[in-house]
Design an enzyme around this catalytic site. Structure first.
Site, PDB file in Angstrom:
ATOM      1  N   CYS A  16       0.889  -1.188   0.000  1.00 41.47           N
ATOM      2  CA  CYS A  16       0.000   0.000   0.000  1.00 41.47           C
ATOM      3  C   CYS A  16       0.909   1.215   0.000  1.00 41.47           C
ATOM      4  O   CYS A  16       0.989   1.942   0.981  1.00 41.47           O
ATOM      5  CB  CYS A  16      -0.906   0.016   1.219  1.00 41.47           C
ATOM      6  SG  CYS A  16      -1.991  -1.407   1.378  1.00 41.47           S
ATOM      7  N   ALA A  17       1.583   1.450  -1.104  1.00 36.63           N
ATOM      8  CA  ALA A  17       2.750   2.318  -1.092  1.00 36.63           C
ATOM      9  C   ALA A  17       2.447   3.813  -1.135  1.00 36.63           C
ATOM     10  O   ALA A  17       3.307   4.630  -0.787  1.00 36.63           O
ATOM     11  CB  ALA A  17       3.678   1.971  -2.260  1.00 36.63           C
ATOM     12  N   GLY A  18       1.264   4.217  -1.573  1.00 32.18           N
ATOM     13  CA  GLY A  18       0.996   5.641  -1.691  1.00 32.18           C
ATOM     14  C   GLY A  18       0.921   6.349  -0.349  1.00 32.18           C
ATOM     15  O   GLY A  18       0.481   5.752   0.632  1.00 32.18           O
ATOM     16  N   PRO A  19       1.394   7.601  -0.276  1.00 30.01           N
ATOM     17  CA  PRO A  19       1.946   8.402  -1.374  1.00 30.01           C
ATOM     18  C   PRO A  19       3.445   8.218  -1.609  1.00 30.01           C
ATOM     19  O   PRO A  19       4.017   8.875  -2.466  1.00 30.01           O
ATOM     20  CB  PRO A  19       1.670   9.841  -0.922  1.00 30.01           C
ATOM     21  CG  PRO A  19       1.724   9.766   0.573  1.00 30.01           C
ATOM     22  CD  PRO A  19       1.172   8.409   0.944  1.00 30.01           C
ATOM     23  N   GLY A  24       6.231   7.828   0.979  1.00 22.50           N
ATOM     24  CA  GLY A  24       7.262   8.123   1.967  1.00 22.50           C
ATOM     25  C   GLY A  24       7.936   6.872   2.517  1.00 22.50           C
ATOM     26  O   GLY A  24       9.169   6.769   2.530  1.00 22.50           O
ATOM     27  N   LYS A  25       7.133   5.920   2.986  1.00 25.38           N
ATOM     28  CA  LYS A  25       7.718   4.691   3.519  1.00 25.38           C
ATOM     29  C   LYS A  25       8.396   3.898   2.416  1.00 25.38           C
ATOM     30  O   LYS A  25       9.440   3.275   2.639  1.00 25.38           O
ATOM     31  CB  LYS A  25       6.642   3.854   4.212  1.00 25.38           C
ATOM     32  CG  LYS A  25       6.042   4.495   5.455  1.00 25.38           C
ATOM     33  CD  LYS A  25       5.027   3.580   6.106  1.00 25.38           C
ATOM     34  CE  LYS A  25       4.314   4.285   7.255  1.00 25.38           C
ATOM     35  NZ  LYS A  25       3.425   5.365   6.766  1.00 25.38           N
ATOM     36  N   GLU A  66       0.483   0.244  -5.517  1.00 23.34           N
ATOM     37  CA  GLU A  66      -0.530   1.189  -5.053  1.00 23.34           C
ATOM     38  C   GLU A  66      -1.764   1.051  -5.926  1.00 23.34           C
ATOM     39  O   GLU A  66      -1.665   1.006  -7.166  1.00 23.34           O
ATOM     40  CB  GLU A  66       0.005   2.618  -5.097  1.00 23.34           C
ATOM     41  CG  GLU A  66      -1.020   3.704  -4.883  1.00 23.34           C
ATOM     42  CD  GLU A  66      -1.801   3.559  -3.584  1.00 23.34           C
ATOM     43  OE1 GLU A  66      -3.041   3.697  -3.612  1.00 23.34           O
ATOM     44  OE2 GLU A  66      -1.166   3.298  -2.541  1.00 23.34           O
ATOM     45  N   ASP A  93       0.724  -0.746   4.898  1.00 29.09           N
ATOM     46  CA  ASP A  93       0.284   0.409   5.690  1.00 29.09           C
ATOM     47  C   ASP A  93      -1.116   0.726   5.192  1.00 29.09           C
ATOM     48  O   ASP A  93      -1.293   1.445   4.222  1.00 29.09           O
ATOM     49  CB  ASP A  93       1.251   1.571   5.473  1.00 29.09           C
ATOM     50  CG  ASP A  93       0.862   2.809   6.265  1.00 29.09           C
ATOM     51  OD1 ASP A  93      -0.053   2.711   7.098  1.00 29.09           O
ATOM     52  OD2 ASP A  93       1.466   3.870   6.040  1.00 29.09           O
ATOM     53  N   CYS A 123      -2.067   4.378  10.531  1.00 28.60           N
ATOM     54  CA  CYS A 123      -1.940   5.644  11.254  1.00 28.60           C
ATOM     55  C   CYS A 123      -3.201   5.891  12.065  1.00 28.60           C
ATOM     56  O   CYS A 123      -3.949   6.842  11.825  1.00 28.60           O
ATOM     57  CB  CYS A 123      -1.676   6.792  10.287  1.00 28.60           C
ATOM     58  SG  CYS A 123      -1.192   8.306  11.142  1.00 28.60           S
TER      59      CYS A 123
END
Length: 487
Positions: A303-306, A308-309, A328, A371, A424
């Site tokens: 779940c790569a967007g946007p 940063g990780k 993503e 994430d 988060c």
């Protein structure tokens, strides 16, 4: 506390009358009003709409950095304290707030913030806000704004809150919600979470500290991407008085108020970026988790967007000769991921794919991070309007997707490999409960004690999963569970 009155989207009804005098033009207050209207009318996020408005305003040579800072304070301060201000405004008017036109209520809220939370003199705050009302509304509503603000100006914030909040002993959650401008259901959810993670300190003091931290302006934290930049480089490029090292992440540099990341060459060249320290710790913990058997060559951010990780994971993977696949589901977010990974020296790929219907073979990866999408209650410092926009039903609506993504992540991991489930949010229904539900009845996965992967960070609870907190760690309220695939 009950949710603040919904701001109607339309402009003030009725024919507009010419003001009896030409009001003074105040670009900062007008910009703040436009930002609040975008939040209310289009469900925009302030952290997205405000920079665009500022860039446009800065084309005017008369619009100064001081104007930009003031407009930013007005927008974020008003959104953070909207619940408290609505309770105070309600005590000063003779009608329900939902009967007041949305633009009018926004102007009053901006004035309330100036009166109750800044050092602007009372006469100046009232006069300038009434002038704003004459500019964006009409003379009749401007007189109403003037009358309400004069009532608000009779007391300071603490005195008002004593009057409008119910006694703590009668309704603790509503009391704290009014004092710290959080919806009652959010206060309840946070209190439940603290009771699990910090049971020895889950009282009024801890809740007040957490809610106050949600209302504090977050620090700007930079990440020096390993192999591409260093903390020392970032510090050297800035005035030493303008930086501090990160509290917990070895890649973090905290920027003093007013510092601009765009001034840094490493940021412009994509070798460093802006990233909350909590997000850095999630990536660092996944990278530090011990594997069993096999190689450490293929990593997945599901779940790569946007991005940063993914950018930090790609840098860490490159140092080990590993490759990262960043996936993503949303095309526009996938483009942000690709931009974040530009220039990474190691092998990587970015794809647009739904993590619940994987575009890869099972058991293909050594390390997998998901994430997952969530309510965002862990980032209320950055998106203060989210507390008023979210509803309890939203948490339930995310549940199937969160469980589906975690199941797919486990399936994508080879035996002996590691999965990181992150979100988060501190809400138990989005964190530990999700992991427990997915692992129920499975004997091919085990928990890893994530605390051992972040030995430098205190107050992580009893494990094996971890919860970060803004009032304890100075980070967003990130959650992380580490799991090992057994077979």
């Amino acid at each position: 506390m009950s949710t603040p009155a919904q701001r109607p989207a339309g402009a003030n009804a009725g024919a507009k009358k010419r003001p009896y005098r030409k009001p003074a033009q105040d670009p900062a207050r007008r910009l703040a009003f436009d930002a609040l209207r975008a939040v209310d009318e289009r469900d925009a996020y302030a952290n997205l709409v405000l920079p665009a408005l500022l860039r446009k305003a800065e084309q005017d040579v008369n619009f100064t950095r001081r104007d930009a800072a003031f407009a930013t304070e007005l927008v974020y301060g008003t959104l953070r304290m909207r619940g408290s201000y609505d309770a105070i405004i309600a005590a000063c008017v003779d009608r329900p707030l939902n009967k007041i036109d949305g633009p009018v209520l926004d102007v009053i809220s901006l004035g309330a913030h100036q009166l109750l939370a800044t050092r602007i003199p009372t006469h100046a705050a009232v006069s300038a806000t009434v002038d704003l009302a004459r500019t964006v509304l009409t003379e009749g509503p401007a007189k109403f704004v003037n009358a309400v603000l004069r009532k608000i100006s009779q007391h300071d914030l603490d005195t008002w809150l004593e009057q409008v909040a119910p006694p703590y002993e009668e309704d603790a959650e509503e009391h704290l919600g009014v004092l710290f401008s959080h919806p009652r259901w959010v206060v309840s959810a946070l209190w439940d979470a603290i009771g699990v993670w910090q049971p020895q300190a889950a009282g009024r003091t801890a809740m007040e500290a957490l809610l106050a931290a949600d209302n504090a302006r977050p620090e700007v934290t930079l990440v020096a991407r390993p192999g591409r930049s260093t903390v020392e480089e970032l510090v050297a490029a800035l005035d030493e008085d303008a930086t501090e090292p990160g509290r917990w992440s070895p890649y973090a540099v905290r920027l003093a108020e007013g510092g601009d990341p765009a001034d840094l060459r490493a940021v412009r060249e994509n070798r460093a970026g802006v990233q909350d320290e909590g997000s850095q710790l999630v990536a660092a913990a996944l990278a530090a988790a011990p594997l069993e058997g096999g190689a450490d060559a293929r990593w997945l951010d599901g779940c790569a967007g946007p991005g940063g990780k993914a950018a930090l994971l790609a840098a860490l993977a490159a140092e080990r000769g590993a490759a990262l696949l960043a996936s993503e589901a949303q095309p526009h977010r996938a483009r942000l991921v690709a931009r974040a990974l530009e220039g990474n020296p190691g092998p990587y790929a970015v794809i647009t794919a739904d993590g619940t219907r994987p575009a890869w073979r099972p058991a293909s990866f050594d390390r997998v991070l998901v994430d997952v999408p969530c309510s965002g209650l862990g980032a209320l410092r950055r998106r203060p309007e989210a507390r008023w926009r979210r509803r309890p039903a939203d948490v339930a609506n995310f549940a199937p997707l969160q469980r589906g993504l975690l199941r797919s992540a486990i399936d994508a991991t080879r035996p002996g490999g590691v999965v990181g489930y992150a979100t988060c949010s501190p809400h138990l229904a989005e964190t530990r409960v999700v992991v427990q539900d997915v692992l129920k009845g499975r004997d091919d996965v085990e928990w890893i004690d994530a605390r051992a992967c972040l030995p430098q960070v205190p107050d992580l609870g009893d494990g094996p999963d971890i919860q970060l907190w803004p009032h304890l760690h100075g980070t967003d309220a990130m959650y992380l569970a580490l799991l090992r695939k057994l077979r």
